[in-house]
Design a protein around this motif. Structure first.
Motif, mmCIF file in Angstrom:
data_model
loop_
_atom_site.group_PDB
_atom_site.id
_atom_site.type_symbol
_atom_site.label_atom_id
_atom_site.label_comp_id
_atom_site.label_asym_id
_atom_site.label_seq_id
_atom_site.Cartn_x
_atom_site.Cartn_y
_atom_site.Cartn_z
ATOM 1 N N PRO A 1 -30.357 71.486 59.569
ATOM 2 C CA PRO A 1 -30.419 70.715 58.321
ATOM 3 C C PRO A 1 -29.297 71.061 57.343
ATOM 4 C CG PRO A 1 -32.584 71.537 58.870
ATOM 5 C CD PRO A 1 -31.621 72.176 59.816
ATOM 6 N N LEU A 2 -28.912 72.333 57.288
ATOM 7 C CA LEU A 2 -27.801 72.706 56.408
ATOM 8 C C LEU A 2 -26.500 72.047 56.858
ATOM 9 C CD1 LEU A 2 -28.468 76.485 55.784
ATOM 10 C CD2 LEU A 2 -28.575 74.645 54.108
ATOM 11 N N MET A 3 -26.259 72.041 58.154
ATOM 12 C CA MET A 3 -25.051 71.411 58.679
ATOM 13 C C MET A 3 -25.047 69.918 58.379
ATOM 14 S SD MET A 3 -23.864 70.874 62.605
ATOM 15 C CE MET A 3 -25.237 69.776 62.814
ATOM 16 N N LEU A 4 -26.169 69.256 58.594
ATOM 17 C CA LEU A 4 -26.242 67.821 58.316
ATOM 18 C C LEU A 4 -26.072 67.522 56.833
ATOM 19 C CD1 LEU A 4 -29.133 66.817 60.725
ATOM 20 C CD2 LEU A 4 -26.689 66.361 60.986
ATOM 21 N N PHE A 5 -26.662 68.341 55.976
ATOM 22 C CA PHE A 5 -26.530 68.145 54.538
ATOM 23 C C PHE A 5 -25.075 68.276 54.092
ATOM 24 C CE2 PHE A 5 -26.306 70.103 50.305
ATOM 25 C CZ PHE A 5 -26.809 69.056 49.553
ATOM 26 N N PHE A 6 -24.416 69.350 54.486
ATOM 27 C CA PHE A 6 -23.036 69.550 54.051
ATOM 28 C C PHE A 6 -22.082 68.550 54.697
ATOM 29 C CE2 PHE A 6 -24.695 73.797 52.935
ATOM 30 C CZ PHE A 6 -24.386 73.763 51.583
ATOM 31 N N GLY A 7 -22.357 68.147 55.926
ATOM 32 C CA GLY A 7 -21.546 67.095 56.543
ATOM 33 C C GLY A 7 -21.707 65.769 55.825
ATOM 34 N N ALA A 8 -22.944 65.437 55.454
ATOM 35 C CA ALA A 8 -23.185 64.194 54.711
ATOM 36 C C ALA A 8 -22.537 64.257 53.328
ATOM 37 C CB ALA A 8 -24.677 63.947 54.585
ATOM 38 N N MET A 9 -22.561 65.394 52.686
ATOM 39 C CA MET A 9 -21.920 65.525 51.368
ATOM 40 C C MET A 9 -20.404 65.362 51.490
ATOM 41 S SD MET A 9 -24.414 65.723 49.368
ATOM 42 C CE MET A 9 -23.358 65.655 47.991
#
Length: 77
Positions: A51-59
């Motif tokens: 989830p952290l990877m997806l969040f920062f990638g989306a940001m």
């Protein structure tokens, strides 16, 4: 008998497969019928990191497309 002919003998291979390579460390007992599982550590780290990877990638994508509005060669990597 040289090493090659000794290792090409099937009975030598059979005897090597029925014994451990090294003895266990002092104070440890091997438990091959019910080994310790560490899969929960993999699941826990995946549940935190994904989830952290997806969040920062989306940001990063949001900033590139919505705020900066520029696409460069390093964004395709």
């Amino acid at each position: 008998m040289d090493n090659y002919s000794m290792l090409s003998n099937p009975s030598v291979w059979a005897s090597m497969q029925n014994q451990p390579v090294m003895p266990p460390p002092p104070g440890q007992m091997p438990d091959f019928s019910n080994p310790e599982r560490k899969a929960y550590q993999v699941y826990a780290s995946a549940c935190v990191c994904l989830p952290l990877m997806l969040f920062f990638g989306a940001m990063r994508l949001y900033v590139k497309f919505a705020i900066i509005k520029s696409w460069e060669w390093d964004d395709g990597i």
